[in-house]
Design a protein around this motif. Structure first.
Motif: not given
Length: 151
Positions: A90-91, A93-96, A99-100, A103, A131
């Protein structure tokens, strides 16, 4: 005996059996230090550096609680792994920056051919400080095979 433990732990080639024997012999001394309560945790660990070793920490836990430390830890980790991975996804899938980074970790895991329990455990533990936005540079120690001198 404490000095002998400190010397042995400081060596590059440790005698694990000697350290284990000395730690078993000095268990009562460590308990006295704890009961006195005049040492900070850092000072206590500096006085008994073998407790930084995973094997000795587990042995100490076993002596105190009569429970194998690894079994309940892995059991609880396995119980929460699916939910942790869902949170990470979930985290991610966001930006920042967080999140990167997540990913990247998840992508590495997704590339694994087999998704056994060890891969899932590693993912859960590796992504947790990312996280939580904690500095993991000192938390995880990795081994670079090219720097090891094999005789």
């Amino acid at each position: 005996m404490r000095l002998q433990i400190i010397q042995e732990v400081g060596r590059t080639e440790r005698n694990q059996l000697l350290i284990e024997k000395l730690m078993q012999t000095t268990f009562a001394l460590r308990q006295q230090d704890i009961v006195k309560g005049d040492l900070l945790v850092r000072d206590f660990l500096d006085s008994w550096p073998a407790l930084w070793m995973e094997s000795q920490m587990c042995a100490e836990f076993q002596c105190i609680t009569n429970v194998n430390l690894r079994n309940p830890f892995y059991s609880e980790l396995d119980r929460h792994t699916s939910r942790l991975i869902n949170l990470y996804r979930q985290k991610a899938s966001r930006t920042g920056k967080t999140a990167e980074a997540l990913r990247e970790i998840l992508g590495t895991c997704d590339l694994q051919e087999e998704h056994d329990v060890n891969v899932r455990r590693t993912l859960s533990l590796r992504a947790l400080p990312v996280y939580l936005r904690e500095d993991d540079s000192e938390f995880f120690k990795t081994c670079n095979v090219s720097t090891i001198n094999i005789k």
